[in-house]
Design a protein around this motif. Structure first.
Motif, mmCIF file in Angstrom:
data_model
loop_
_atom_site.group_PDB
_atom_site.id
_atom_site.type_symbol
_atom_site.label_atom_id
_atom_site.label_comp_id
_atom_site.label_asym_id
_atom_site.label_seq_id
_atom_site.Cartn_x
_atom_site.Cartn_y
_atom_site.Cartn_z
ATOM 1 N N THR A 72 -6.890 7.973 9.250
ATOM 2 C CA THR A 72 -5.732 8.855 9.113
ATOM 3 C C THR A 72 -5.183 9.302 10.465
ATOM 4 N N VAL A 73 -6.006 9.315 11.486
ATOM 5 C CA VAL A 73 -5.503 9.685 12.813
ATOM 6 C C VAL A 73 -5.104 8.461 13.627
ATOM 7 N N ARG A 74 -5.408 7.279 13.124
ATOM 8 C CA ARG A 74 -5.038 6.045 13.834
ATOM 9 C C ARG A 74 -3.659 5.545 13.444
ATOM 10 N N VAL A 75 -3.062 6.141 12.417
ATOM 11 C CA VAL A 75 -1.703 5.772 12.016
ATOM 12 C C VAL A 75 -0.799 6.985 12.171
ATOM 13 N N HIS A 76 0.481 6.721 12.328
ATOM 14 C CA HIS A 76 1.435 7.815 12.516
ATOM 15 C C HIS A 76 1.804 8.480 11.188
ATOM 16 N N ALA A 77 1.997 7.672 10.138
ATOM 17 C CA ALA A 77 2.433 8.232 8.859
ATOM 18 C C ALA A 77 1.861 7.419 7.704
ATOM 19 N N MET A 78 1.499 8.138 6.636
ATOM 20 C CA MET A 78 0.987 7.498 5.448
ATOM 21 C C MET A 78 1.499 8.247 4.223
ATOM 22 N N ALA A 79 2.289 7.564 3.412
ATOM 23 C CA ALA A 79 2.749 8.131 2.154
ATOM 24 C C ALA A 79 1.714 7.788 1.096
#
Length: 83
Positions: A72-79
Motif C-alpha cells: 500500500t505504500v509502494r503505490v500512489h493510489a489504489m481504488a
C-alpha cells in the motif's frame, strides 16, 4: 514479480476470493502527480470474499490494506471495491 501479481497473490492467500479483479491503471496517470515512471503506481481492485461479507465498508478496506501490507505504500493510489 510485478506489484500487480503481488497484490493478486496476497489477496488470494488472505481471503480466497470468489471474485478478484486487479487492474493496473497507471497508464491513465502518466505524467501526473504520483506517477513514478514505473508503470505500477495506480491500481483498481475489486474483491468479493466470504471473509469480507460481514464487515462494514471501512472494516473491509482496512482488512484489504492489512493483507497488502507494504504494497500500500509502494503505490500512489489504489481504488478498492470490497464486498
Amino acid at each position: 514479480m510485478t506489484i500487480e501479481s503481488e497484490i493478486r497473490q496476497r489477496l488470494v492467500e488472505s481471503f480466497a476470493p470468489t471474485r478478484l479483479e486487479v487492474v493496473n491503471d497507471s497508464h491513465k496517470h502518466a505524467g501526473h502527480s504520483g506517477d513514478d515512471g514505473s508503470g505500477e503506481s495506480h491500481f483498481s481492485v475489486l474483491i468479493r470474499a466470504e471473509a469480507l461479507a460481514g464487515l462494514g465498508r471501512v472494516a473491509r478496506h482496512r482488512a484489504v490494506h492489512k493483507a497488502l501490507g507494504d504494497l500500500t505504500v509502494r503505490v500512489h493510489a489504489m481504488a478498492i471495491d470490497a464486498g
